[in-house]
Design a protein around this motif. Structure first.
Motif, mmCIF file in Angstrom:
data_model
loop_
_atom_site.group_PDB
_atom_site.id
_atom_site.type_symbol
_atom_site.label_atom_id
_atom_site.label_comp_id
_atom_site.label_asym_id
_atom_site.label_seq_id
_atom_site.Cartn_x
_atom_site.Cartn_y
_atom_site.Cartn_z
ATOM 1 N N ASP A 176 0.821 -1.226 0.000
ATOM 2 C CA ASP A 176 0.000 0.000 0.000
ATOM 3 C C ASP A 176 0.845 1.261 0.000
ATOM 4 O O ASP A 176 0.469 2.271 -0.602
ATOM 5 N N MET A 177 2.018 1.209 0.650
ATOM 6 C CA MET A 177 2.916 2.384 0.572
ATOM 7 C C MET A 177 3.335 2.613 -0.882
ATOM 8 O O MET A 177 3.437 3.748 -1.360
ATOM 9 N N GLY A 211 0.523 4.192 -2.755
ATOM 10 C CA GLY A 211 0.409 5.586 -2.311
ATOM 11 C C GLY A 211 1.462 6.456 -2.973
ATOM 12 O O GLY A 211 1.160 7.533 -3.512
ATOM 13 N N ASP A 217 -2.451 12.278 3.452
ATOM 14 C CA ASP A 217 -2.205 12.064 4.888
ATOM 15 C C ASP A 217 -0.789 12.546 5.153
ATOM 16 O O ASP A 217 -0.059 12.924 4.219
ATOM 17 N N LYS A 232 2.915 11.889 7.764
ATOM 18 C CA LYS A 232 3.647 11.212 8.838
ATOM 19 C C LYS A 232 4.843 12.076 9.187
ATOM 20 O O LYS A 232 5.677 12.376 8.317
ATOM 21 N N ARG A 253 -2.046 8.203 1.075
ATOM 22 C CA ARG A 253 -2.231 6.947 1.803
ATOM 23 C C ARG A 253 -3.302 6.116 1.105
ATOM 24 O O ARG A 253 -4.346 6.641 0.698
ATOM 25 N N ASP A 286 -5.664 2.656 1.471
ATOM 26 C CA ASP A 286 -6.166 1.519 2.253
ATOM 27 C C ASP A 286 -7.090 0.716 1.366
ATOM 28 O O ASP A 286 -7.977 1.286 0.716
ATOM 29 N N SER A 328 -3.917 -3.586 6.854
ATOM 30 C CA SER A 328 -2.858 -3.036 7.674
ATOM 31 C C SER A 328 -2.906 -3.546 9.098
ATOM 32 O O SER A 328 -1.950 -3.460 9.831
ATOM 33 N N ILE A 387 2.276 6.972 2.213
ATOM 34 C CA ILE A 387 2.192 7.016 3.674
ATOM 35 C C ILE A 387 1.852 5.624 4.224
ATOM 36 O O ILE A 387 0.884 4.993 3.786
ATOM 37 N N HIS A 437 1.179 2.892 7.663
ATOM 38 C CA HIS A 437 0.119 2.899 8.672
ATOM 39 C C HIS A 437 0.608 3.050 10.094
ATOM 40 O O HIS A 437 -0.184 3.137 11.018
ATOM 41 N N VAL A 458 7.148 6.298 5.705
ATOM 42 C CA VAL A 458 6.785 6.622 4.332
ATOM 43 C C VAL A 458 7.754 5.967 3.345
ATOM 44 O O VAL A 458 8.908 5.673 3.693
#
Ligand SMILES: O=C([S-])c1cc(C(=O)S)c[n+]([C@@H]2O[C@H](COP(=O)(O)O)[C@@H](O)[C@H]2O)c1
Ligand code: NI
Length: 411
Positions: free
Chosen positions: A15-16, A19, A51, A53, A60, A62, A82, A240, A242, A250
């Protein structure tokens, strides 16, 4: 040459990666439209939002799945990947995944890249669990969210149409993680398998920073892992993660250009005609000239005055090496005079990659012209070493290199 450079200072997960690639400018609607071509029978939602960090803002992603797979529970359930939830197991195997991908309406390049990424995971799982490739049951990695992470990666990478993908060393994190297998050490065994031969950094935080999916995306795409590179940066994307960590959770991906044009450089030819030297010495002298910075050394057969058969020794040098090279010529040869003239050298941009052939690894030099790879050349010394070690004709080693280099997807 258009390059993507993955800066994995805090590792990489599926997922990173999505993103960061969306943050770099991949069109969100295009990604959604392509993923819908998979015709997945599980309902899912792709949540994409801005988002941040530790002050770094990015994108981000999801993937939220609504499980209604018959062999799970009767009631629909929702899981966030996540959370490493134990509820989101979908025990697909490689064939199931291949069928989903092959029967989709995705284009062939995306299909092939998706299959290559899944294959990296499957090979690693097979190795870790001691099972044949097609008997491996993916747990998390076969779930819909992972399919979306992997096919999404292939869609985004294809969309960006880069010539080459490079990556930094990969931070894998540390500690332990709970997954379908129970509690396993970090890096997870599958991650370790996938990242064999890549430079890996351990333990910056006691959490899993690189997952098998993230590792497989790198392994299927990256030509060169290096922490030292020159890039003219055009864009940067932040994906980003989780977790709240001491470092920003990141993934940073740069999109940039390398060696856009051919380079021109002033160099010098140092030249001397020799008609009175023991020819046995040339090999030795050549080694000494290279050791003193010669870029090239070559000899031509010439005929001098009075019909004397002779050798013209030519040495190509940068100005800074002139003195040490002339020194070798005057001390080691019979020459008492050297001609020097300036030449302009026009050089194609090039890079080096290491490829793994079935006989062993070989360094290959790629050369680019007007942004396109126009030729490549295997390193002779590597081919020679392999031919000797394996007692096979050197031409076979070259053939194997050509086979890999001509295959799709190779950079
Ligand atoms: O799905 C399987 S079999 C699985 C194997 C392993 C091994 O190392 S073996 C590890 N994990 C862990 O699952 C989660 C999710 O991974 P993704 O790549 O799907 O994001 C992660 O913690 C892995 O280490 C799963
Ligand atoms: Ni496993």
């Amino acid at each position: 040459m258009k390059v993507l450079y993955y800066d994995c200072f805090c590792g990489i997960s599926g997922d990173m990666n999505l993103g960061a690639l969306l943050d770099l400018g991949v069109d969100e609607d295009y990604l959604r439209q392509e993923i819908s071509k998979l015709n997945l029978d599980t309902e899912y939602e792709l949540h994409i939002k801005k988002d941040n960090k530790r002050g770094i803002s990015g994108t981000r992603v999801d993937v939220v799945c609504h499980h209604n797979h018959e062999h799970h529970h009767n009631e629909a359930q929702t899981s966030h990947k996540s959370q490493n939830s134990h509820n989101n197991h979908e025990h697909r195997n490689l064939k199931d995944i291949e069928n989903i991908i092959i029967n989709s309406n995705l284009n062939d390049k995306v299909k092939n890249l998706s299959l290559a990424i899944f294959n990296k995971v499957a090979e690693a799982e097979a190795k870790v669990h001691g099972k044949p490739l097609y008997e491996v049951h993916f747990h998390e990695v076969g779930a819909v969210d992972s399919i979306i992470d992997i096919v999404g990666a292939a869609v985004c990478i294809e969309f960006l149409k880069v010539d080459k993908i490079m990556a930094s060393s990969v931070q894998v994190g540390g500690g332990f993680v709970k997954c379908a297998h129970g509690i396993i050490p970090v890096p997870a065994p599958a991650t370790v398998e996938i990242l064999k031969n890549a430079p890996v950094k351990f333990g910056i935080v006691p959490f899993e920073t690189t997952t098998p999916t993230g590792a497989a995306i790198l392994a299927a795409n990256v030509c060169t892992f290096t922490d030292h590179m020159t890039l003219s940066i055009e864009k940067v994307g932040y994906g980003i993660g989780h977790r709240e960590l001491e470092i920003p959770n990141v993934l940073r991906i740069y999109l940039g250009y390398q060696d856009r044009d051919e380079a021109r450089e002033e160099q010098y030819i140092l030249e001397t005609n020799i008609d009175d030297m023991n020819p046995e010495l040339y090999g030795y002298i050549e080694e000494k000239l290279f050791a003193q910075g010669a870029l090239d050394v070559f000899k031509s057969a010439i005929t001098m005055k009075k019909g004397r058969a002779a050798t013209k020794l030519s040495v190509l040098v940068k100005e800074i090496h002139e003195k040490s090279v002339v020194d070798v010529i005057f001390r080691e040869t019979t020459s008492i005079g050297v001609r020097k003239y300036k030449v302009e050298k026009i050089m194609l941009p090039r890079d080096f990659i290491k490829i793994n052939t079935k006989y062993g690894s070989v360094n290959v030099k790629n050369a680019y012209y007007q942004g396109e790879k126009v030729k490549y050349k295997p390193e002779f010394e590597d081919c020679k070493r392999i031919a000797i070690e394996r007692n096979i004709p050197i031409a076979k080693v070259y053939q194997e290199v050509h086979k890999i280099m001509e295959a799709d997807n190779n950079c």
